[in-house]
Design a protein around this motif. Structure first.
Motif: not given
Length: 251
Positions: A236-245
């Motif tokens: 979930l964290l990777i999805a959120v941070v990755g999409t934000g980047i």
């Protein structure tokens, strides 16, 4: 005569991992539990499909409402099984100080300690906030795939030595290599098309295995459950941070 398809395997996987009503299995065999592991990612997809329906509907009203009800449903449908494993493992690690015998003794204690309570609070808060952000970013595909990815981790975590008789030992009775290759290929393909940031998921699952190997030298049923919770939060964290980047780069 060998069965080409044993309907008891997916039914047992659903019974073990969820509260979803299923037909009763009258001719249960212990080896079925090991064979049912191949259906764990499929159960993850069932959980995520139901979760997605609730979250998507509530998101029309408010992201926080969607996150709160989504987390409540996520916990209910799994019966808190994986959260229980996380709490027990946290208590064991907190009291063990690298002593495997002490670690196992704490795992067998039915009482919940301070480390377990803290891990439950932190895990639920992390999932709540990340669910809200997933809703705000409208990452429906990621939410659909993450529970399946997390449960596919059992394929490699169970290859570690079982530290004591129990679930981990039973899961290791059967080699799930073919099921693992099939599911990981399917999930990688789906991630490439629907949520590319999740292509890193296998590294997360392997990293947890290596951590278990270095920290306690093996695996227990509680460690498997904890791994599902940790993997879900991590992805979930990777999805959120990755999409934000990605969004920041494009802007």
């Amino acid at each position: 005569m060998k069965r080409f398809f044993d309907w008891r395997e997916p039914i047992l996987a659903i019974q073990f991992l969820t509260r979803i009503p299923t037909p009763q299995i009258h001719d249960f065999e212990p080896s079925l539990l090991a064979k049912s592991v191949g259906w764990f990612p499929a159960v993850g997809l069932v959980i995520s499909a139901l979760l997605l329906g609730i979250v998507y509907a509530c998101a029309l009203l408010d992201p926080w409402l969607a996150a709160i009800l989504g987390l409540a449903f996520w916990t209910w449908i799994t019966g808190g099984l994986h959260l229980d494993g996380l709490a027990d493992m946290s208590d064991g690690l907190g009291a063990a100080h690298r002593d495997p015998a002490r670690f196992l003794a704490v795992l067998k204690d039915p009482h919940l300690g301070s480390f377990g309570v803290l891990s439950l609070i932190i895990q639920c808060l992390i999932k709540l906030v990340l669910l809200m952000l997933i809703v705000k970013q409208q990452q429906w595909a990621a939410l659909l795939l993450i529970p399946a990815w997390a449960r596919s981790g059992v394929f490699i975590w169970q290859t570690l030595p079982a530290l004591a008789p129990g679930m981990a030992e039973q899961f290791a009775w059967k080699n799930s290599r073919n099921a693992a290759l099939c599911w990981w290929s399917t999930l990688l393909t789906a991630s490439a098309y629907l949520s590319p940031v999740l292509l890193i998921a296998p590294l997360v699952l392997v990293a947890y295995r290596q951590w278990l190997k270095a920290k306690i030298g093996g695996v227990t049923g509680d460690c498997l459950g904890a791994g599902i919770e940790i993997s879900e939060s991590g992805l979930l964290l990777i999805a959120v941070v990755g999409t934000g980047i990605i969004a920041a780069i494009h802007s």
